[in-house]
Scaffold this active site. Sequence first.
Site, PDB file in Angstrom:
ATOM      1  N   ASP A  11      -0.236   8.120   5.482  1.00 10.15           N
ATOM      2  CA  ASP A  11       0.257   7.437   4.283  1.00 10.15           C
ATOM      3  C   ASP A  11       1.740   7.153   4.495  1.00 10.15           C
ATOM      4  OD1 ASP A  11      -2.249   8.263   3.468  1.00 10.15           O
ATOM      5  OD2 ASP A  11      -1.582   9.100   1.563  1.00 10.15           O
ATOM      6  N   ASP A 130     -10.909   5.328  -7.228  1.00  7.46           N
ATOM      7  CA  ASP A 130      -9.957   6.434  -7.385  1.00  7.46           C
ATOM      8  C   ASP A 130     -10.015   6.881  -8.829  1.00  7.46           C
ATOM      9  OD1 ASP A 130      -9.126   5.775  -4.737  1.00  7.46           O
ATOM     10  OD2 ASP A 130      -7.865   4.187  -5.561  1.00  7.46           O
TER      11      ASP A 130
HETATM   12  O1  LIG Z   1      -5.091   4.791  -0.790  1.00  8.16           O
HETATM   13  C1  LIG Z   1      -4.314   4.326  -1.645  1.00  8.16           C
HETATM   14  O2  LIG Z   1      -4.258   3.109  -1.890  1.00  8.16           O
HETATM   15  C2  LIG Z   1      -3.390   5.248  -2.417  1.00  8.16           C
HETATM   16  C3  LIG Z   1      -2.662   4.737  -3.484  1.00  8.16           C
HETATM   17  C4  LIG Z   1      -1.810   5.567  -4.196  1.00  8.16           C
HETATM   18  C5  LIG Z   1      -1.685   6.906  -3.877  1.00  8.16           C
HETATM   19  C6  LIG Z   1      -2.406   7.422  -2.806  1.00  8.16           C
HETATM   20  C7  LIG Z   1      -3.254   6.600  -2.083  1.00  8.16           C
HETATM   21  N1  LIG Z   1      -4.001   7.093  -1.030  1.00  8.16           N
HETATM   22  C8  LIG Z   1      -3.959   8.449  -0.608  1.00  8.16           C
HETATM   23  C9  LIG Z   1      -4.970   8.703   0.417  1.00  8.16           C
HETATM   24  O3  LIG Z   1      -5.775   7.905   0.824  1.00  8.16           O
HETATM   25  C10 LIG Z   1      -4.921  10.102   1.016  1.00  8.16           C
HETATM   26  O4  LIG Z   1      -4.418   9.932   2.306  1.00  8.16           O
HETATM   27  C11 LIG Z   1      -6.271  10.725   1.095  1.00  8.16           C
HETATM   28  O5  LIG Z   1      -6.862  10.746  -0.164  1.00  8.16           O
HETATM   29  C12 LIG Z   1      -6.211  12.125   1.733  1.00  8.16           C
HETATM   30  O6  LIG Z   1      -6.059  13.151   0.762  1.00  8.16           O
HETATM   31  P1  LIG Z   1      -5.791  14.688   1.197  1.00  8.16           P
HETATM   32  O7  LIG Z   1      -6.721  15.036   2.323  1.00  8.16           O
HETATM   33  O8  LIG Z   1      -6.084  15.498  -0.057  1.00  8.16           O
HETATM   34  O9  LIG Z   1      -4.348  14.754   1.611  1.00  8.16           O
END
Ligand SMILES: O=C(O)c1ccccc1NCC(=O)[C@H](O)[C@H](O)COP(=O)(O)O
EC number: 5.3.1.16
Length: 240
Positions: A11, A130
């Site tokens: 990210d 989401d």
């Molecule tokens: O994916 C998006 O567009 C997004 C938008 C705003 C906030 C977060 C976003 N994505 C986050 C992710 O895709 C995380 O990398 C993913 O959920 C992993 O989560 P974790 O394993 O709990 O760190």
Amino acid sequence: MTKLELLPAVDVRDGQAVRLVHGESGTETSYGSPLEAALAWQRAGAEWLHLVDLDAAFGTGDNRELIAEVTKAMDIKVELSGGIRDDASLAAALATGCTRVNLGTAALETPEWVAKVIAEHGDKIAVGLDVRGTTLRGRGWTRDGGDLYETLARLDSEGCARYVVTDIAKDGTLQGPNLDLLRNVCARTDRPVVASGGVSSLDDLRAIAGLVPQGVEGAIVGKALYAKAFTLEEALAAVS
Ligand SMILES: O=C(O)c1ccccc1NCC(=O)[C@H](O)[C@H](O)COP(=O)(O)O
């Protein structure tokens, strides 16, 4: 049995690889160069990279050039997410050579456009569902955007190929995935589901892998890898 795909996450915020808690702006922990992080996951055996432009998602700018640079440097499949909401941002995302894009806000705010690009691009388009509870969130997960199951039914009828399902309450918390949410979504669609948010252990990944027969195809892993709860090599071995 089909194995669970793993998608390590990178990210990007303000040019840095970061992790957020509950996807909230301001909760960033920085992990340095996104390219270095992505190359590390590739070297460790990843077949996929989940690459997110958080600035584009939050509307605080974008990391478009960096995202393109990282995507082009990868020999593996890349899923791009964050701020892909119109023809220009979709064209820029697809021009990177990514395998697919993940649309979020657009599916809530401009459903006609999303139906059109699903029809044009088929399985290059996934939609991110989401949620908090069963309420969808858009604009970087900051605004309510309708009911999960109504939106899922609409997208299914429009031919959406795949869903990336995130329980925002779990995201970045290392509290374990919401398996009930994944089961419930799988019960309502025959399209593959990618699980996202909350993975904390190899047992969590084994539990998600247990849902492959129900329709879960993959799992995104972020914080657990950065916090070194396990290595990507161990994760890949656990689900193979
Ligand atoms: O994916 C998006 O567009 C997004 C938008 C705003 C906030 C977060 C976003 N994505 C986050 C992710 O895709 C995380 O990398 C993913 O959920 C992993 O989560 P974790 O394993 O709990 O760190």
